[in-house]
Design a protein around this motif. Structure first.
Motif, short mmCIF file in Angstrom:
data_model
loop_
_atom_site.label_atom_id
_atom_site.label_comp_id
_atom_site.label_asym_id
_atom_site.label_seq_id
_atom_site.Cartn_x
_atom_site.Cartn_y
_atom_site.Cartn_z
N ASP A 158 -11.45 -5.12 4.88
CA ASP A 158 -12.12 -5.85 3.72
C ASP A 158 -13.14 -6.82 4.16
O ASP A 158 -13.08 -7.85 4.88
CB ASP A 158 -11.06 -6.65 2.99
CG ASP A 158 -11.80 -7.48 1.71
OD1 ASP A 158 -12.94 -7.12 1.35
OD2 ASP A 158 -10.98 -8.26 1.13
N ASP B 126 -0.53 4.14 1.06
CA ASP B 126 -1.39 5.25 1.71
C ASP B 126 -0.84 5.24 3.09
O ASP B 126 -1.87 5.72 4.10
CB ASP B 126 -2.80 4.89 1.79
CG ASP B 126 -3.26 3.35 2.05
OD1 ASP B 126 -4.07 3.09 2.18
OD2 ASP B 126 -1.99 2.59 2.53
N ALA C 127 -3.27 -0.89 8.06
CA ALA C 127 -3.85 -1.94 7.75
C ALA C 127 -5.35 -1.51 6.65
O ALA C 127 -5.65 -0.35 6.55
CB ALA C 127 -4.77 -2.74 8.95
N GLU C 128 -5.69 -2.53 6.16
CA GLU C 128 -7.14 -2.07 5.29
C GLU C 128 -8.13 -3.28 5.66
O GLU C 128 -7.96 -4.30 6.02
CB GLU C 128 -6.65 -2.47 3.81
CG GLU C 128 -7.62 -2.36 2.83
CD GLU C 128 -7.01 -2.58 1.27
OE1 GLU C 128 -7.99 -3.29 0.62
OE2 GLU C 128 -5.99 -2.43 1.16
N SER D 150 0.76 -1.25 -0.10
CA SER D 150 -0.12 -0.15 0.02
C SER D 150 0.85 1.10 0.04
O SER D 150 2.08 1.29 0.60
CB SER D 150 -0.70 0.09 1.37
OG SER D 150 -1.67 1.20 1.30
N VAL E 104 -9.47 -7.74 8.46
CA VAL E 104 -8.39 -6.55 8.55
C VAL E 104 -7.19 -7.34 7.92
O VAL E 104 -6.63 -8.22 8.19
CB VAL E 104 -8.27 -6.33 9.87
CG1 VAL E 104 -6.97 -5.11 9.95
CG2 VAL E 104 -9.42 -6.02 10.76
N GLY F 58 -2.70 3.88 7.91
CA GLY F 58 -2.41 3.18 6.74
C GLY F 58 -1.78 1.98 7.14
O GLY F 58 -0.75 1.37 6.33
N ALA G 90 -6.57 1.33 9.95
CA ALA G 90 -6.78 1.78 8.57
C ALA G 90 -6.43 3.14 8.14
O ALA G 90 -5.80 3.57 7.34
CB ALA G 90 -8.04 1.42 8.23
N ARG H 262 -1.30 -3.89 6.24
CA ARG H 262 -0.61 -3.26 5.09
C ARG H 262 0.89 -2.87 5.92
O ARG H 262 1.66 -2.24 5.06
CB ARG H 262 -1.29 -2.08 4.53
CG ARG H 262 -2.47 -2.43 3.81
CD ARG H 262 -2.13 -3.05 2.51
NE ARG H 262 -2.90 -3.56 1.70
CZ ARG H 262 -3.36 -4.81 1.77
NH1 ARG H 262 -2.79 -5.73 2.39
NH2 ARG H 262 -4.57 -5.32 0.95
N ARG I 161 -11.95 -8.83 11.87
CA ARG I 161 -12.05 -7.52 12.55
C ARG I 161 -12.70 -7.60 13.72
O ARG I 161 -12.25 -6.76 15.09
CB ARG I 161 -13.14 -6.90 11.53
CG ARG I 161 -13.46 -5.21 12.04
CD ARG I 161 -14.11 -4.40 11.12
NE ARG I 161 -14.21 -3.21 11.58
CZ ARG I 161 -14.69 -2.05 10.87
NH1 ARG I 161 -15.31 -2.43 9.69
NH2 ARG I 161 -14.76 -0.78 11.25
#
Length: 543
Positions: A118, A4, A115-116, A2, A122, A113, A110, A125, A94
């Motif tokens: 979905d 971000d 983790a993301e 990632s 979780v 930046g 998140a 990243r 999660r």
């Protein structure tokens, strides 16, 4: 990977994460206890299977119990969740993350930046791993009132090869590895006003330097690395670290520092198509030019008497000595430098190529491995490289008015170093102090000095069967570089009698009488070796 990662992380959100990690008991010892010694060793080899099996036994399945009692779950459950997500980089439910990170939650990870999210899962990243540290010296910086000699950081970095399941991205920001721990242990544990951490990466050297410095400037060519450094400073509640973007000394041109530390991108990588260039290890220069540029340029940003410490590689070309190349770089500095260069390892071109091809995530037998190794070998052959050395460099700007550099040591020490929790830093400080003190003494003054044998020194005598006199006498150092020196009876007698009571000259005269040799000749023989033993840490002057 990632892209971000928050470039300027929210301090309040990072503080909540720090509190959550602390409350969860997410420490290096707790992680090791959670998965056990065998799994811990496997993780060190990039194998996560045994650790995941052990963690699965500790973390209950949220699907089976959607509202588990956090108290009943216990600290081991919390550590298991964090170890899976943040240490190993494995997707985690999660529900588990929100249960353990009660202030931050998956949403906070998140936002940073790290983790993301979905659906109900979780996806990590980045990694956030606990890292123990130990100070070995005069104490922490004036701005740190904890007085701690041991402690722990949480260090965030990019997902590693095992978590990614393949080769590393070009812009990968490395976590804490063997080289970074080595340099952290080498850092001089003495007070400094300003320190430059050149090529900061995840910021581990900046954090270490800040233990003893009032201010640290951390530079890197990678914006992502600087973002990790800022995050890690906040995550550990450390202020006084400023980040700047740029290569080598450009971001600090015109400034001076009391100390410079650097784990630079010193890996020698061919600059040809098809060979990845990793920001964390490859400088984009040919051969060992990066280390040469550092050595010849660092004097300009050092205050008089200021020190620089770095790790580096150097080439052996056409049979010429690699350590001699480093000596030539030191001599080429426009600013006079003291130098202590220690070569710790030497690899032939094939071993070196295989090491760094594997480091980038390309394993033997996989597509591209042979071509990459061949590219390295061709690059070395073009310059006549027969071997590559790795080691430590300690440089010091010679103070104004000094006649000549006081310290010039270029040596190879490949044995394991002595046992010392805080690393070699305190040993290096003592060696510099001894060198400075002895350089101010002529032989008459040295003869009048009193010395004491260091507490970690032992003596071993080896006898042939039936022989009364030893055939070999060795002095052995338990700390420092763990040197073993073969000495003659006269020097052994001097060291054995050095209890701080009598001056060196008196001891030499007594030994000359005992051995029935000329006292003046023995003094001329022993005094230079006494100087050497003092710098190496076998003998210490009495104040």
């Amino acid at each position: 990977m990632s892209s971000d990662l928050a470039p300027e992380p929210d301090p309040a959100l990072v503080a909540r994460l720090r509190a959550d990690l602390s409350d969860a008991g997410y420490t290096a010892d707790a992680v090791r206890e959670a998965w056990g010694p065998l799994a811990d060793e496997a993780v060190g080899h990039g194998l996560h299977g045994p650790a995941l099996t052990a963690l699965a036994r500790l973390d209950p399945d949220p699907a089976a119990d959607p509202a588990p009692d956090p108290t009943a779950a216990g600290a081991r459950d919390a550590v298991a969740v964090l170890a899976r997500l943040l240490f190993l980089g494995v997707p985690t439910s999660r529900a588990s993350v929100d249960r353990v990170l009660v202030r931050t939650g998956a949403g906070g990870l998140a936002a940073l930046g790290l983790a993301e999210i979905d659906g109900d899962e979780v996806l990590p990243r980045a990694l956030v791993r606990p890292q123990d540290f130990a100070d070995d010296g005069a104490g922490a910086a004036a701005g740190d009132d904890t007085g701690e000699r041991t402690g722990q950081w949480w260090i965030a970095s990019d997902l590693d090869e095992a978590a990614l399941g393949g080769a590393l991205p070009i812009g990968h920001v490395l976590g804490v590895g063997g080289a970074s721990l080595t340099l952290a242990g080498l850092q001089l544990p003495t007070h400094a006003e300003r320190v430059l951490d050149l090529g900061t990466g995840c910021g581990i050297q900046a954090l270490r330097a800040r233990r003893f410095a009032e201010r640290v400037v951390a530079t890197d060519v990678s914006e992502r690395a600087l973002a990790f450094t800022r995050l890690n400073a906040l995550l550990n509640g450390v202020d006084g670290i400023e980040t700047r973007l740029g290569s080598l000394f450009e971001p600090v041109r015109g400034e001076v520092f009391d100390r410079v530390v650097s784990n630079p991108p010193f890996v020698i990588t061919p600059r040809v198509a098809g060979v990845p260039e990793y920001e964390y290890r490859d400088a984009g220069l040919a051969g060992d030019d990066l280390v040469a540029a550092f050595v010849t340029g660092v004097g300009e940003v050092l205050a008089p008497g200021g020190t620089a410490q770095l790790l580096g590689n150097w080439e052996y070309r056409d049979g010429a000595d690699g350590v001699g190349r480093v000596r030539a770089w030191v001599d080429a500095s426009p600013v006079p430098l003291d130098a202590w260069i220690v070569e710790r390892e030497q690899l032939d071109p094939l071993a070196y190529a295989e090491l760094w091809v594997r480091d980038g995530g390309t394993a033997p037998g996989t597509p591209g491995y042979g071509a990459l190794v061949q590219a390295w070998l061709a690059d070395f052959a073009a310059r006549g490289v027969t071997a590559v050395g790795f080691g430590y460099l300690l440089l010091r700007r010679v103070p104004e008015g000094a006649d000549a550099p006081a310290l010039r040591r270029f040596e190879r020490l490949t044995q394991p170093i002595g046992a010392r929790e805080g690393g070699l830093g305190a040993h290096l400080v003592a060696a510099l102090e001894a060198s400075d003190a002895l350089s101010a003494l002529d032989d008459d003054a040295l003869a009048a000095a009193r010395l004491v044998v260091a507490g970690d020194v032992t003596e071993a005598r080896h006898h042939l069967p039936g022989a009364e006199a030893p055939s070999v006498i060795e002095l052995r150092q338990g700390g420092g570089f763990a040197r073993t020196l073969e000495v003659d009876p006269a020097l052994a007698a001097l060291v054995g009698a050095s209890d701080g009571e009598l001056p060196v000259g008196v001891l030499v005269d007594a030994i000359a009488d005992l051995l029935e040799v000329d006292a003046a000749a023995l003094r001329a023989d022993l005094l230079p070796r006494v100087r050497e033993l003092a710098v190496m840490g076998f003998l210490r002057p009495v104040a």
